[in-house]
Design an enzyme around this catalytic site. Structure first.
Site, PDB file in Angstrom:
ATOM      1  N   HIS A  53       0.709  -1.047  -0.022  1.00  0.00           N
ATOM      2  CA  HIS A  53       0.028  -0.003  -0.150  1.00  0.00           C
ATOM      3  C   HIS A  53       0.491   0.986  -0.094  1.00  0.00           C
ATOM      4  O   HIS A  53       2.120   1.307   0.509  1.00  0.00           O
ATOM      5  CB  HIS A  53      -1.236  -0.108   1.308  1.00  0.00           C
ATOM      6  CG  HIS A  53      -1.809  -0.730   1.358  1.00  0.00           C
ATOM      7  ND1 HIS A  53      -2.299  -1.348   2.558  1.00  0.00           N
ATOM      8  CD2 HIS A  53      -3.081  -1.067   0.475  1.00  0.00           C
ATOM      9  CE1 HIS A  53      -3.318  -2.653   2.231  1.00  0.00           C
ATOM     10  NE2 HIS A  53      -4.049  -2.025   0.771  1.00  0.00           N
ATOM     11  N   CYS A 113      -2.438   0.581   9.593  1.00  0.00           N
ATOM     12  CA  CYS A 113      -3.559  -0.775   9.420  1.00  0.00           C
ATOM     13  C   CYS A 113      -4.809  -1.212  10.318  1.00  0.00           C
ATOM     14  O   CYS A 113      -6.093  -1.465  10.276  1.00  0.00           O
ATOM     15  CB  CYS A 113      -3.139  -1.703   8.834  1.00  0.00           C
ATOM     16  SG  CYS A 113      -1.438  -1.695   8.611  1.00  0.00           S
TER      17      CYS A 113
HETATM   18  C1  CIR Z   1      -3.666  -7.544   2.954  1.00  0.00           C
HETATM   19  O1  CIR Z   1      -3.097  -8.187   2.646  1.00  0.00           O
HETATM   20  O2  CIR Z   1      -4.757  -7.005   2.786  1.00  0.00           O
HETATM   21  C2  CIR Z   1      -4.124  -7.957   5.145  1.00  0.00           C
HETATM   22  N1  CIR Z   1      -3.108  -9.037   5.025  1.00  0.00           N
HETATM   23  C3  CIR Z   1      -3.215  -6.906   5.219  1.00  0.00           C
HETATM   24  C4  CIR Z   1      -3.982  -5.685   5.178  1.00  0.00           C
HETATM   25  C5  CIR Z   1      -2.708  -4.444   5.821  1.00  0.00           C
HETATM   26  N2  CIR Z   1      -3.508  -3.265   5.969  1.00  0.00           N
HETATM   27  C6  CIR Z   1      -2.800  -1.797   5.485  1.00  0.00           C
HETATM   28  O3  CIR Z   1      -1.923  -1.550   5.465  1.00  0.00           O
HETATM   29  N3  CIR Z   1      -3.740  -0.652   4.758  1.00  0.00           N
END
Ligand code: CIR
Length: 265
Positions: A167, A254
């Site tokens: 991201h 997150c």
């Molecule tokens: C994903 O791949 O969507 C989750 N395992 C990790 C999301 C992390 N979110 C973020 O960095 N905003």
């Protein structure tokens, strides 16, 4: 007469499900996640938010959604509205319901519609400018749709090229009024001209992700070299353990949605 003493932030968080073992992974190999340790890290994160004066509203984990703890990806908070995202991973689209209910109690809601996709982790709001990472999760259609959705609120939306990371906020976050922390190997920094750039330590490529509550920063403990850089810059850093959640490609931003409490109705 005494003025208000509390920090003006409301943080919305979501619990860690046991099913986190089955989370989405893009750049990491799957390795076992110690769910109890992940929960204790998450509890420490919440305690840190509270110690900084945040009011925390908790949403229960949902076992049907292994990535639900990463609540940041489901919505973005703007002045005057919350925008519900349409996450890029299909496994994550069912996470929105309880987040929508929680946010709807505080702000008017708008929804990004198909075919647009966007994860909140790709969205960095700097004043009235919204930067969106062109990642595997957030599409050019998403950027156009978001721009249309927020134009009347006065926001401008701009796509940012990314490489080798999940991201935009894996690669760059805000750490001061005009200062960003970034890994220049992962993000094109040209769109951020005018901002100062503090670089992560090259041995800690994942270290650019920081939660900023005015002058206070929350940063994962496993980035000591980059923490030194932040401290040397005179910034106030609160380290939190986040190694288990990192195995799920999660970082500190997150795990919460942050609203300025005076705007929450
Ligand atoms: C994903 O791949 O969507 C989750 N395992 C990790 C999301 C992390 N979110 C973020 O960095 N905003």
């Amino acid at each position: 007469m005494e003025g208000p003493t509390s920090n003006p932030w409301l943080a919305i968080t979501r619990g860690v499900p046991s099913s986190i073992q089955g989370c989405e992974l893009t750049h990491l190999q799957r390795e076992p996640i110690d769910v109890e340790r992940a929960r204790s890290e998450h509890a420490e994160y919440i305690a840190t938010l509270e110690s900084l004066g945040c009011r925390v509203q908790r949403i229960a984990a949902d076992e049907a959604h292994p990535d639900c703890v990463f609540i940041e990806d489901t919505a973005i908070i703007l002045r005057g509205a919350a925008i519900m995202m349409r996450p890029g991973a299909t496994s994550r689209r069912g996470e929105l319901g309880p987040v929508r209910d929680a946010l709807g109690a505080h702000l008017p809601l708008r929804q990004l519609e198909a075919p647009a996709t966007m994860d909140g982790g790709d969205v960095l709001v700097l004043g009235m400018r919204i930067f969106v990472g062109l990642s595997t999760r957030s599409t050019p259609e998403g950027i156009t749709a978001l721009a249309n959705l927020v134009a009347d609120l006065g926001y401008q939306v701009q796509g940012v090229p990314l490489r080798d990371c999940l991201h935009l906020k894996s690669a760059v976050t805000q750490v001061g009024p005009d200062l960003l922390l970034a890994n220049p190997a992962w993000v094109d920094l040209e769109p951020f001209a005018g901002f100062g750039i503090l670089e992560v330590d090259p041995q800690e490529p994942d270290a650019a992700n920081v939660v900023r509550l005015d002058t206070e920063l929350i940063h994962a403990t496993h980035f000591p070299r980059t923490r030194e850089r932040l401290l040397a810059h005179g910034l106030s850093v609160h380290p939190v353990p986040a190694g288990e959640l990192a195995k799920a490609e999660g970082a500190v931003t997150c795990c919460s949605l942050l609203l300025e409490d005076h705007e929450a109705r």
